[in-house]
Write an enzyme that holds these catalytic residues in place. Structure first.
Site, short mmCIF file in Angstrom:
data_model
loop_
_atom_site.label_atom_id
_atom_site.label_comp_id
_atom_site.label_asym_id
_atom_site.label_seq_id
_atom_site.Cartn_x
_atom_site.Cartn_y
_atom_site.Cartn_z
CE LYS A 131 -4.48 -1.25 0.87
NZ LYS A 131 -4.71 -2.94 0.45
CE LYS B 268 -5.08 -8.51 -2.43
NZ LYS B 268 -4.91 -7.99 -1.11
CE LYS C 152 -11.84 -3.42 -0.20
NZ LYS C 152 -12.70 -4.18 0.77
#
Ligand code: TYM
Length: 325
Positions: free
Chosen positions: A110, A192, A195
């Site tokens: 992130k 993966k 969203k």
């Protein structure tokens, strides 16, 4: 057994969230004491629009309800409504080594993805998550594969607390689904499904039938044309087979047999129908709940009340053990 899990209300919850986490919850609530949280304090550690947050919280609640979580059996609530989450996170931060936090894969990913938004909250995120679980002294945490490392850290933190201040917390175990712990992206099956990625890579639980069909028909497949499960050689088709298997309960060898001699196109068309039909109740429930705000808010309020009672008892003991009262 007490069980805790949660999802960030970031909008666009997808079939990976459902198959990795929520689908397990439905079965678990039958024989366990389950607490399912909408973790808004986690959602604000990455860029977000404050005007959208309440809408996303209601959307996540609609998903919980549409999936079959029963508010009479399980506690459903919003994290920021129970102040003890933030407080316990702060207390646990004082015993969490920074070295452990800097090893966390999600933080590394992130902070690369949101280079201008690397805040202390994002770094401390796993401690808040440990707080979520330990506040309820949950014994097990059903999540997808990507959260396993965080649950592992929660175990470490629980152990540390117990050694330093006296036994309070059980060390929580991860519950991973046998299949579906890591649903892959439709556009890049080596990554993966996420969203925060390209919307074409994900099937949202509220996508229209047209969008679902379009996304599946254009999903990345592999060379060759046989519908065969082989994660290394055919990651794209294997991911689609996994989704088909989980939504229909048909064993993978049987699906392979069914599509023997047919190409990827036929298989994708059949899968699109399976997904559209499976998600129909989600679309219906979303529409229904949009007009029943008061009902949904009432569920969340009652859930928060029940959660608070447990949280307050734990915090009282934590204060005593830590010399804070
Ligand atoms: P979040 O909101 O990213 O994801 C919610 C759940 O969905 C699972 N998941 C997947 N499973 C399979 N395939 C995928 N592609 C996929 N993508 C997501 C996640 O593993 C997760 O179970 N930190 C957590 C939320 C959280 C939490 C907690 C969970 C906060 N506190 C305490 C359990 C206990 C998160 O960001 O999940």
């Amino acid at each position: 057994m007490r069980i805790f899990s949660g999802i960030r209300p970031t909008g666009g919850l997808h079939i990976g969230n459902y198959l990795g986490a929520i689908k397990q919850w439905i079965a678990l609530q039958e024989t366990n004491e389950c607490i399912f949280c909408i973790v808004d304090l986690h959602a604000i550690t990455t860029p977000y629009d404050p005007k959208e947050l309440q809408k996303n919280i209601l959307e996540a609640t609609a998903i919980y309800l549409a999936a079959g979580i029963d508010p009479e059996k399980s506690i459903i609530f919003v994290q920021s409504e129970v102040k003890e989450h933030s407080e316990l996170a702060w207390l646990l931060e004082t015993i969490t080594p920074m070295g452990e936090l800097s090893r966390m894969t999600q933080f590394k990913e992130k902070s690369k993805q949101y280079k201008d938004y690397v805040n202390a909250g994002l770094f401390n995120y796993p401690v808040l998550m440990a707080g979520d679980i330990l506040l309820y002294r949950a014994k097990a945490v059903p999540v997808g594969k990507d959260q396993e490392q965080h649950v592992e850290l929660s175990r470490t933190i629980a152990r540390k607390f117990n050694q330093k201040f006296g036994q309070i917390f059980p060390e929580p175990e991860t519950i991973l689904p046998k299949t579906g712990a890591k649903i892959m992206s439709l556009t890049d099956p080596k990554k993966k499904m996420s969203k925060s990625d390209d919307p074409k890579s994900c099937i949202s639980l509220f996508d229209t039938p047209e969008d679902i069909t379009k996304k599946i028909m254009s999903a990345e497949t592999d060379s060759g044309k046989d519908v065969i499960y082989n994660v290394t050689k055919k990651p794209g088709i294997s991911n689609l087979l996994t989704i088909y298997h989980l939504l229909t309960d048909t064993p993978i060898p049987e699906i392979e047999k069914q599509f023997k001699g047919k190409g990827y196109g036929d298989f994708k068309k059949a899968l699109a129908k399976v997904v559209v039909d499976y998600l129909e109740p989600f679309r219906r429930k979303q529409k229904e709940l949009q007009t029943r705000d008061v009902y949904v808010k009432d569920i969340l309020e009652k859930g928060a009340e029940r959660a608070r009672t447990i949280a307050e008892t734990t915090m009282k003991e934590v204060h005593e053990k830590m010399g804070l009262s």
